[in-house]
Design a protein around this motif. Sequence first.
Motif, PDB file in Angstrom:
ATOM      1  N   ARG A   1       4.430  -3.932   9.707  1.00 22.69           N
ATOM      2  CA  ARG A   1       4.248  -2.472   9.624  1.00 22.69           C
ATOM      3  C   ARG A   1       5.149  -1.753  10.623  1.00 22.69           C
TER       4      ARG A   1
ATOM      5  N   LEU B   1       5.018   7.131   2.002  1.00 23.30           N
ATOM      6  CA  LEU B   1       3.621   6.794   1.769  1.00 23.30           C
ATOM      7  C   LEU B   1       3.470   5.521   0.962  1.00 23.30           C
ATOM      8  N   ILE B   2       4.393   5.280   0.028  1.00 23.67           N
ATOM      9  CA  ILE B   2       4.296   4.083  -0.792  1.00 23.67           C
ATOM     10  C   ILE B   2       4.315   2.828   0.070  1.00 23.67           C
TER      11      ILE B   2
ATOM     12  N   ASP C   1       2.796   2.517   2.971  1.00 27.87           N
ATOM     13  CA  ASP C   1       1.423   2.280   3.403  1.00 27.87           C
ATOM     14  C   ASP C   1       0.599   1.635   2.293  1.00 27.87           C
ATOM     15  N   THR C   2       0.815   2.086   1.068  1.00 27.33           N
ATOM     16  CA  THR C   2       0.099   1.506  -0.068  1.00 27.33           C
ATOM     17  C   THR C   2       0.463   0.038  -0.226  1.00 27.33           C
ATOM     18  N   ARG C   3       1.745  -0.243  -0.066  1.00 31.32           N
ATOM     19  CA  ARG C   3       2.202  -1.628  -0.177  1.00 31.32           C
ATOM     20  C   ARG C   3       1.591  -2.478   0.935  1.00 31.32           C
TER      21      ARG C   3
ATOM     22  N   ARG D   1      -1.273  -1.965   2.555  1.00 26.50           N
ATOM     23  CA  ARG D   1      -2.687  -2.201   2.287  1.00 26.50           C
ATOM     24  C   ARG D   1      -2.874  -3.297   1.249  1.00 26.50           C
ATOM     25  N   SER D   2      -2.051  -3.234   0.208  1.00 33.24           N
ATOM     26  CA  SER D   2      -2.137  -4.242  -0.842  1.00 33.24           C
ATOM     27  C   SER D   2      -1.824  -5.630  -0.289  1.00 33.24           C
TER      28      SER D   2
ATOM     29  N   GLU E   1      -4.806  -6.837   1.882  1.00 41.22           N
ATOM     30  CA  GLU E   1      -5.934  -7.249   1.051  1.00 41.22           C
ATOM     31  C   GLU E   1      -5.644  -8.590   0.373  1.00 41.22           C
TER      32      GLU E   1
END
Length: 356
Positions: A26, A34-35, A37-39, A41-42, A45
């Motif tokens: 990170r 923003l994408i 951050d989405t990546r 998080r994915s 997870e």
Amino acid sequence: MAAADPRSRHPAGQLISLLRRLARWRRRHRTLPLIGDTRLRSERESLLLRWNVKVLGAELAQRHYAMGLAGPAAPVPPGPVQAGLTSRTCRQGDIESDWLRHWSHILGVVPAYHRKLWEDCFVLQALWEAGMLAPGRRGLGFAVGREALPAILAAQGVEVVATDLDARDARAQDWIETGQHNDAAEALYRPGLLPRAEFDRLVSFRPADMARIPGELCRGGFDMVWSVCALEHLGSLQRGMDFVLSAMRCLRPGGVAVHTTEFNLDAEGGTLRRGSTVLYQRQHLEALAARLAAEGHRMLPLDDGQGDGMLDRFVDLSPRHEESPPLGLIFPPHLRLSIRGYPVTSAGILVVAGGG
């Protein structure tokens, strides 16, 4: 000072290490929109899900080992045991059987819930039941890598010709890098099984391409041929089946072919038909049996039961090279594996050459 073996670290420390790697990722990509951050998080997870699967699977396996069903506490039979094998898929009950415990002991490993161990034991059991593990027999192994099978067969008096892809072939590079390739008989010797002079007398090595078996090997001079986890790497379902047909020309009438491969347990869904690894389904092995029958050979019926054990329901996730085993030396069960979302296990194919 040498780095500590990562397998010896505490499980909690391994999880913390995993999360730290994500934090470093990170920081390196903090300027992403923003994408990003989405990546992230994915990715977090996905890694945590993988972690949970490995930990829960290892706990399941540990409980079975503690009961003596497999692992170091499992009893070893005094000798080989008849099982009446036909073509079949791997399952928990096999790992806990006397026949697999015997060959696991011969291989020098504990009977673990791992389908790759099952493949080696399946080949040995099938050849033993066919009466092939005896002095005077001749065997031909394809894509042997660094298998123990040639030495085990030689210890039974079998003359073995072991083959693997020529190291100069570009297709061999991945196997070389992962330590699974072989270009000499030296890597096949197992000192605990037989004297070196006896091994040298009985085992020879030569390069051979499974897709183009050298003509001198196809003169029906062998009692048995085998391959372990190899035919699915020939580029397509068709090429793997073509290899099985071609290898039958190496056998004497009544000789036995034993092959293991990847088997997609989802009989109705899609599968991987082309690429570096393909996945066979029942329909493909039935088509192979028909082709073999048309040439006068007999493939023993396929028992593709999925098993009724708890570990038959556990689908492992592919390991990542940078990840350590989650619980020290306790590995999760690996009888089933998700390969690109398909539930996969190992299948063994038994074929008797026509004329016998």
